[in-house]
Design an enzyme around this catalytic site. Structure first.
Site, PDB file in Angstrom:
ATOM      1  N   ASP A   1       0.896  -1.189  -0.122  1.00  0.00           N
ATOM      2  CA  ASP A   1      -0.007   0.048   0.076  1.00  0.00           C
ATOM      3  C   ASP A   1       0.857   1.103   0.025  1.00  0.00           C
ATOM      4  O   ASP A   1       1.946   1.269   0.845  1.00  0.00           O
ATOM      5  CB  ASP A   1      -1.027  -0.036   1.362  1.00  0.00           C
ATOM      6  CG  ASP A   1      -2.027   1.084   1.217  1.00  0.00           C
ATOM      7  OD1 ASP A   1      -1.871   2.200   0.721  1.00  0.00           O
ATOM      8  OD2 ASP A   1      -3.403   0.618   1.390  1.00  0.00           O
TER       9      ASP A   1
ATOM     10  N   GLN B   1     -14.336   2.730   1.518  1.00  0.00           N
ATOM     11  CA  GLN B   1     -13.724   2.231   0.445  1.00  0.00           C
ATOM     12  C   GLN B   1     -13.401   3.165  -0.505  1.00  0.00           C
ATOM     13  O   GLN B   1     -14.199   3.839  -0.753  1.00  0.00           O
ATOM     14  CB  GLN B   1     -14.606   0.907  -0.428  1.00  0.00           C
ATOM     15  CG  GLN B   1     -14.000   0.221  -1.561  1.00  0.00           C
ATOM     16  CD  GLN B   1     -14.688  -0.654  -2.105  1.00  0.00           C
ATOM     17  OE1 GLN B   1     -15.862  -0.794  -2.030  1.00  0.00           O
ATOM     18  NE2 GLN B   1     -14.033  -1.625  -2.945  1.00  0.00           N
TER      19      GLN B   1
ATOM     20  N   HIS C   1     -10.337  -5.627  -2.260  1.00  0.00           N
ATOM     21  CA  HIS C   1      -9.069  -5.811  -1.809  1.00  0.00           C
ATOM     22  C   HIS C   1      -8.897  -6.027  -0.395  1.00  0.00           C
ATOM     23  O   HIS C   1     -10.010  -5.566   0.334  1.00  0.00           O
ATOM     24  CB  HIS C   1      -7.974  -4.627  -1.966  1.00  0.00           C
ATOM     25  CG  HIS C   1      -8.736  -3.312  -1.775  1.00  0.00           C
ATOM     26  ND1 HIS C   1      -9.716  -2.726  -2.476  1.00  0.00           N
ATOM     27  CD2 HIS C   1      -8.474  -2.564  -0.761  1.00  0.00           C
ATOM     28  CE1 HIS C   1      -9.928  -1.363  -1.939  1.00  0.00           C
ATOM     29  NE2 HIS C   1      -9.294  -1.423  -0.648  1.00  0.00           N
TER      30      HIS C   1
ATOM     31  N   HIS D   1      -6.828  -5.501   3.163  1.00  0.00           N
ATOM     32  CA  HIS D   1      -5.748  -4.916   3.803  1.00  0.00           C
ATOM     33  C   HIS D   1      -5.036  -5.687   4.522  1.00  0.00           C
ATOM     34  O   HIS D   1      -5.702  -6.444   5.755  1.00  0.00           O
ATOM     35  CB  HIS D   1      -6.250  -3.687   4.669  1.00  0.00           C
ATOM     36  CG  HIS D   1      -6.674  -2.629   3.726  1.00  0.00           C
ATOM     37  ND1 HIS D   1      -5.912  -1.300   3.330  1.00  0.00           N
ATOM     38  CD2 HIS D   1      -7.937  -2.515   3.205  1.00  0.00           C
ATOM     39  CE1 HIS D   1      -6.900  -0.599   2.680  1.00  0.00           C
ATOM     40  NE2 HIS D   1      -7.940  -1.160   2.602  1.00  0.00           N
TER      41      HIS D   1
HETATM   42  P1  AMP Z   1      -9.715   1.222   0.472  1.00  0.00           P
HETATM   43  O1  AMP Z   1     -10.029   2.745   1.161  1.00  0.00           O
HETATM   44  O2  AMP Z   1     -10.251   0.071   1.230  1.00  0.00           O
HETATM   45  O3  AMP Z   1     -10.535   1.356  -0.854  1.00  0.00           O
HETATM   46  O4  AMP Z   1      -8.252   0.964   0.218  1.00  0.00           O
HETATM   47  C1  AMP Z   1      -7.543   1.409  -0.941  1.00  0.00           C
HETATM   48  C2  AMP Z   1      -5.942   1.389  -0.368  1.00  0.00           C
HETATM   49  O5  AMP Z   1      -5.290   1.627  -1.603  1.00  0.00           O
HETATM   50  C3  AMP Z   1      -5.801   2.793   0.390  1.00  0.00           C
HETATM   51  O6  AMP Z   1      -4.908   2.196   1.612  1.00  0.00           O
HETATM   52  C4  AMP Z   1      -4.627   3.552  -0.305  1.00  0.00           C
HETATM   53  O7  AMP Z   1      -3.612   3.985   0.287  1.00  0.00           O
HETATM   54  C5  AMP Z   1      -3.996   2.529  -1.517  1.00  0.00           C
HETATM   55  N1  AMP Z   1      -3.811   2.603  -2.725  1.00  0.00           N
HETATM   56  C6  AMP Z   1      -4.193   3.806  -3.460  1.00  0.00           C
HETATM   57  N2  AMP Z   1      -3.735   3.797  -4.669  1.00  0.00           N
HETATM   58  C7  AMP Z   1      -2.537   3.003  -4.588  1.00  0.00           C
HETATM   59  C8  AMP Z   1      -1.677   2.243  -5.508  1.00  0.00           C
HETATM   60  N3  AMP Z   1      -1.440   3.039  -6.561  1.00  0.00           N
HETATM   61  N4  AMP Z   1      -0.805   1.582  -5.023  1.00  0.00           N
HETATM   62  C9  AMP Z   1      -0.968   0.698  -3.772  1.00  0.00           C
HETATM   63  N5  AMP Z   1      -1.975   1.173  -2.892  1.00  0.00           N
HETATM   64  C10 AMP Z   1      -2.755   2.225  -3.335  1.00  0.00           C
END
Ligand code: AMP
Length: 141
Positions: free
Chosen positions: A33, A96, A102, A104
C-alpha cells in the site's frame, strides 16, 4: 456496484500502473500500500474484475483469502508485529476508496498508533525494502 475498469487496481493488474509487488499467483496479486497505515501494510486483490464482496465470485474470494493468509504469515515472520489487522471495506460509506475488491494486511505494534487511511504517501525505497523482507519470508516457507 458496476465495475470501472479504469480504477487504479485494475490498471495495476493490467500492468498499466506500477506497484511494489509482494507476490503473484494465477488468481491474486499482493503489493505494498503506497499510503500505509503502518510499516508493512500490504494489499491483496483477486484478479477477477469485482468491485466488492457482493460482486466477487466464491472462487476468487477463496483464492484471495488463501493469499491473505500466506502473506500475513510472511509479514509476521519478516516484521514481527505484535498483532495484525486484516480489513476489507465495501462502499464509500464503509471507507472504500478503490472499487476493486481488496484486503488490507496491516501489522500492528501496541505503542505505534495506526496512521490515517490513505493519506500519507510513503517513500518508494522504504516500501521496496519492506517488500524485499516480506518476499524473503515467502521464499523461506
Ligand atoms: P480502500 O479505502 O479500502 O479502498 O483502500 C484503498 C487503499 O489503496 C488505500 O489504503 C490506499 O492507500 C491504497 N492505494 C491507493 N492507490 C494505490 C496505489 N497506486 N498503489 C498501492 N496502494 C494504493
Amino acid at each position: 456496484m458496476s465495475y470501472d475498469p479504469q480504477n487504479i487496481f485494475a490498471k495495476i493488474l493490467r500492468g498499466d500502473a506500477p506497484c511494489i509487488k509482494v507476490c503473484e499467483s494465477e488468481h491474486t496479486l499482493a503489493f505494498m500500500d503506497v499510503m500505509p497505515q503502518s510499516e508493512g501494510h500490504v494489499l491483496v486483490v483477486p484478479k477477477e474484475a469485482a468491485a466488492n464482496i457482493h460482486d466477487v465470485s466464491d472462487e476468487a474470494l477463496a483464492a484471495c483469502m488463501r493469499t491473505v493468509k500466506r502473506v500475513a504469515a510472511a509479514v509476521r515472520e519478516a516484521l514481527k508485529p505484535e498483532g495484525m489487522l486484516i480489513a476489507q471495506f465495501n462502499g464509500a460509506a464503509a471507507g472504500q476508496t478503490v472499487e476493486h475488491i481488496h484486503v488490507h494486511i496491516i501489522p500492528r505494534w501496541s505503542d505505534v498508533p495506526l496512521k490515517a487511511h490513505g493519506r500519507e504517501r510513503a517513500d518508494d525505497a522504504r516500501l521496496e525494502a519492506l517488500a524485499q523482507r516480506i518476499r524473503a519470508a515467502l521464499q523461506a516457507e
